[in-house]
Design a protein around this motif. Structure first.
Motif, PDB file in Angstrom:
ATOM      1  N   LYS A  12      15.115   2.806  -2.190  1.00 14.17           N
ATOM      2  CA  LYS A  12      15.228   2.419  -0.775  1.00 14.17           C
ATOM      3  C   LYS A  12      14.086   1.509  -0.328  1.00 14.17           C
ATOM      4  N   ALA A 122      10.580   6.704   4.028  1.00 17.33           N
ATOM      5  CA  ALA A 122      10.893   8.095   4.356  1.00 17.33           C
ATOM      6  C   ALA A 122      12.167   8.184   5.190  1.00 17.33           C
ATOM      7  N   GLY A 125      15.195   6.837   2.952  1.00 16.14           N
ATOM      8  CA  GLY A 125      15.452   7.781   1.871  1.00 16.14           C
ATOM      9  C   GLY A 125      16.071   9.076   2.354  1.00 16.14           C
ATOM     10  N   ALA A 126      15.635   9.568   3.513  1.00 15.21           N
ATOM     11  CA  ALA A 126      16.225  10.788   4.065  1.00 15.21           C
ATOM     12  C   ALA A 126      17.713  10.589   4.314  1.00 15.21           C
ATOM     13  N   TYR A 129      19.489  10.342   0.668  1.00 16.87           N
ATOM     14  CA  TYR A 129      19.524  11.557  -0.152  1.00 16.87           C
ATOM     15  C   TYR A 129      20.038  12.784   0.598  1.00 16.87           C
ATOM     16  N   LEU A 131      18.446  14.328   3.060  1.00 11.84           N
ATOM     17  CA  LEU A 131      17.294  15.191   3.280  1.00 11.84           C
ATOM     18  C   LEU A 131      16.838  15.109   4.731  1.00 11.84           C
ATOM     19  N   MET A 136      12.093  14.408   2.789  1.00 12.94           N
ATOM     20  CA  MET A 136      11.877  13.122   2.126  1.00 12.94           C
ATOM     21  C   MET A 136      10.391  12.828   2.005  1.00 12.94           C
ATOM     22  N   ARG A 139       9.319  14.510  -0.951  1.00 17.56           N
ATOM     23  CA  ARG A 139       9.768  13.799  -2.146  1.00 17.56           C
ATOM     24  C   ARG A 139       8.869  12.609  -2.442  1.00 17.56           C
ATOM     25  N   LEU A 140       8.419  11.923  -1.418  1.00 16.99           N
ATOM     26  CA  LEU A 140       7.526  10.779  -1.623  1.00 16.99           C
ATOM     27  C   LEU A 140       6.236  11.188  -2.335  1.00 16.99           C
TER      28      LEU A 140
END
Length: 274
Positions: A12, A122, A125-126, A129, A131, A136, A139-140
Motif C-alpha cells: 500500500k 496505516a 493498509g487497514a 487488510y 484491520l 495496522m 502490523r507496521l
C-alpha cells in the motif's frame, strides 16, 4: 535469458501506481488500460505457478522453509521467460528467510523502490487488510509480518515498515532508484521523468504526460469500478480508495500518530517525513 527489474515497496505504498505508469509508458495505448492488464505486463514474485514449476509439483500447503528454498529457482524461472529484462512486483523484504534470499540477486538487473509515509500506509493498509487502525499500526511494527500462502500466492516476508524500507535503501547502488509516493503525487512530471531516465528511456514529452494521465488515481479508480481489479482485497470494497497524501492528519488520533513516529521515527526522518 533476461534479468529481473524489481518494482518493490511495502504494501500500500504506490507499487500499483508505478506499475501502471510503466505499463502505459511502454505500451503507449490510445486509451487507459483496465487494471487487470497489469498481469500481462509484470510478474509477481509470489506467483505460485513459478514455485510449482521450481518444485515440479504443487506447493500449496508446503512448509514455509521449503518455499523459501524454492524462491531463488522460481525467480530464475521468471528471468528465463524473457530474452530481455522483465519487471517483477515485490513486497518482499530485501533479506533472507529461513536462510535463503528473498531476492535472487544473480538474476537481478536493478530495482525501483517506492516508499510512503507510514502514517498514511496505516490508513490504506487497514482498509486493504480488514484491520483496525491500531491493528495496522501493530502490523507496521511487526518484524514477522508476511503475506501470501494462498492458492495463487506463495508465502513471503515483509517484516516491519522500517526494516522493509531500510533493507532496500541502506546502500546506494547505481541500479537502484528510490521514489517517494508523495513526490509521485505532488511532482508527477519530474518524478516520472526520472523513472524513465533511470530505465534508459527518453520518451517525448507528450508520451510521458499521457502515461502519467492514464495512470492517475482517478482514472484507475474509474476503471476499477467499470472493470474490477483482481488485486482488490476480499476485505475492501475497492482497491483504489483515496490516493491522497496527508490523510493521517484527519484519520489518526494523536496517540496513534505518536506510536507510529516512535516505532519508525529514525527512518521517517531519513526520508523527510519528520
Amino acid at each position: 535469458m533476461g534479468a529481473l527489474i524489481w518494482l518493490a515497496s511495502y504494501p500500500k505504498s504506490g507499487n500499483t501506481w508505478l506499475r501502471s505508469f510503466l505499463h502505459h509508458l511502454l505500451a503507449n495505448p490510445p486509451a487507459p488500460l483496465p487494471p487487470d492488464e497489469l498481469r500481462k505486463f509484470c510478474f509477481a514474485d509470489d506467483a505460485r505457478i513459478f514455485f510449482d514449476r521450481a518444485a515440479g509439483r504443487a506447493t500449496q500447503g508446503m512448509p514455509t522453509a521449503q518455499i523459501a528454498a524454492l524462491r531463488p529457482k522460481a525467480q530464475a524461472l521468471m528471468a528465463a521467460t524473457a530474452k530481455q529484462s522483465v519487471f517483477v512486483k515485490t513486497h518482499s523484504l530485501l533479506g533472507e528467510h529461513h536462510g535463503k534470499p528473498l531476492i535472487n540477486e544473480a538474476v537481478t538487473a536493478g530495482a525501483l523502490y517506492v516508499l510512503r509515509d507510514p502514517r498514511d500506509v496505516a490508513i490504506s493498509g487497514a482498509h486493504h487488510y480488514g484491520l483496525t487502525l491500531d491493528g495496522m499500526i501493530e502490523r507496521l511494527a511487526n518484524k514477522a509480518a508476511a503475506t501470501g500462502n494462498t492458492p495463487q500466492a506463495a508465502y513471503t516476508l515483509q517484516s516491519s515498515w522500517s526494516d522493509h524500507v531500510t533493507s532496500w535503501t541502506r546502500h546506494r547502488h547505481p541500479q537502484l532508484l528510490v521514489l517517494r509516493y508523495e513526490d509521485m503525487e505532488q511532482q508527477p512530471t519530474a518524478t516520472f521523468a526520472t523513472v524513465a531516465r533511470f530505465l534508459g528511456l527518453s520518451p517525448p514529452a507528450e508520451r510521458l504526460q499521457r502515461a502519467i494521465d492514464f495512470s492517475s488515481f482517478k482514472v484507475a479508480r474509474d476503471l476499477e469500478q467499470k472493470h474490477g481489479f483482481n488485486e482488490r482485497s476480499q476485505h475492501a470494497d475497492s482497491f483504489f480508495r483515496a490516493g491522497r497524501s496527508g490523510q493521517w492528519r484527519e484519520a489518526l488520533t494523536p496517540a496513534q500518530v505518536a506510536r507510529i513516529e516512535a516505532d519508525h521515527g529514525e527512518v521517517m526522518k531519513r526520508f523527510g517525513y519528520l
